[in-house]
Design a protein around this motif. Structure first.
Motif, PDB file in Angstrom:
ATOM      1  N   HIS A   7       0.821  -1.207   0.000  1.00 32.42           N
ATOM      2  CA  HIS A   7       0.000   0.000   0.000  1.00 32.42           C
ATOM      3  C   HIS A   7       0.859   1.263   0.000  1.00 32.42           C
ATOM      4  O   HIS A   7       0.450   2.297  -0.520  1.00 32.42           O
ATOM      5  CB  HIS A   7      -0.933  -0.001   1.217  1.00 32.42           C
ATOM      6  N   VAL A  10       1.746   3.605  -3.272  1.00 29.31           N
ATOM      7  CA  VAL A  10       0.880   4.539  -3.990  1.00 29.31           C
ATOM      8  C   VAL A  10       1.578   5.876  -4.188  1.00 29.31           C
ATOM      9  O   VAL A  10       1.435   6.516  -5.232  1.00 29.31           O
ATOM     10  CB  VAL A  10      -0.472   4.715  -3.248  1.00 29.31           C
ATOM     11  N   CYS A  36      -6.306   2.537  -1.858  1.00 26.87           N
ATOM     12  CA  CYS A  36      -5.161   3.035  -2.629  1.00 26.87           C
ATOM     13  C   CYS A  36      -5.626   3.939  -3.757  1.00 26.87           C
ATOM     14  O   CYS A  36      -4.984   4.945  -4.068  1.00 26.87           O
ATOM     15  CB  CYS A  36      -4.347   1.877  -3.192  1.00 26.87           C
ATOM     16  N   THR A  84       2.994   6.802   2.378  1.00 25.50           N
ATOM     17  CA  THR A  84       3.158   7.561   1.145  1.00 25.50           C
ATOM     18  C   THR A  84       3.414   9.037   1.372  1.00 25.50           C
ATOM     19  O   THR A  84       4.064   9.677   0.551  1.00 25.50           O
ATOM     20  CB  THR A  84       1.894   7.420   0.295  1.00 25.50           C
TER      21      THR A  84
END
Length: 236
Positions: A7, A10, A36, A84
């Motif tokens: 994940h 992303v 996502c 992220t």
């Protein structure tokens, strides 16, 4: 990402840092992961915000060196599992420190410069994608105008929005409406009091959005305020 899709990738995908095999694997992952997909839509504005930064040093690093540095930051963020937003923050710091304009290179699937346009190098990813595509014009209310450029992806549907004739303050969302009547938010933003595409603030707004639905499953798109008013409707 040879041991599986994560994940945390992303952010790397949004910034165009994945290798070809990893990019394809992650696009396949997006088709089954709504979280996502939603996060990708939110992060798409990061690349737009970072594009067009002017030099802050007399001797900026070459672009390839900066891209290598971004990839190293991405690897460090994955190892630490910070997610992220660490990648996005690292990209911002790197670009500010190096004083270059990477432009559309930040978006892995964003097309290149517009042929014959001197202004193309200064376009944000969403504006450039819109300029190169075939817009589907929408129907607005109260002087609002705009349209969408749509692209089918392995993970669903990618859209670039152009919006003008709107004043704030407002909070808005781009919503995909399926043929069965289901609704999914593709992206959201705030309209400042000065607005977009109006006297005193003539520039329109350009925004990326993403939906996990294939384009053929979508009936239309709406730009709505969070108060429930529909400003623009675009047929798929």
């Amino acid at each position: 990402m040879s041991q599986g899709v994560e994940h945390t990738d992303v952010g790397a995908y949004a910034l165009g840092l994945l290798e070809e095999d990893d990019r394809r694997a992650f696009e396949a992952h997006l088709s089954t992961c709504e979280s996502c997909t939603a996060e990708l839509a939110e992060l798409s504005g990061v690349a737009t915000a970072l594009t067009g930064m002017g030099p802050v040093e007399e001797d900026p690093l070459p672009e390839e060196d900066v891209l290598d540095l971004l990839r190293r930051r991405r690897a460090e963020a994955r190892r630490s599992r910070r997610g992220t937003m660490v990648i996005a923050a690292a990209a911002a710091v790197t670009l500010l420190a190096c004083g270059i304009t990477i432009g559309a290179r930040l978006g892995g699937d964003t097309p290149g410069t517009v042929a014959g346009s001197e202004h193309a190098g200064h376009l944000g990813p969403a504006e450039q994608f819109y300029a190169e595509g075939t817009p589907v014009e929408g129907t607005g209310v109260d002087g609002v105008t705009g349209g969408l450029v749509l692209e089918s992806k392995g993970w669903g549907t990618h859209a670039a929005l152009r919006l003008a004739g709107v004043k704030g303050p407002l909070e808005c969302e781009l919503v995909a409406v399926s043929r069965s009547g289901q609704r999914k938010i593709m992206t959201g933003w705030s309209v400042p009091p000065s607005g977009y595409g109006v006297p005193g603030s003539p520039d329109p707004l350009y925004m990326h959005g993403g939906s996990p639905w294939p384009l053929q499953q979508i009936d239309h798109f709406e730009v709505n305020t969070t108060a429930g008013k529909t400003l623009l409707t675009v047929k798929a």
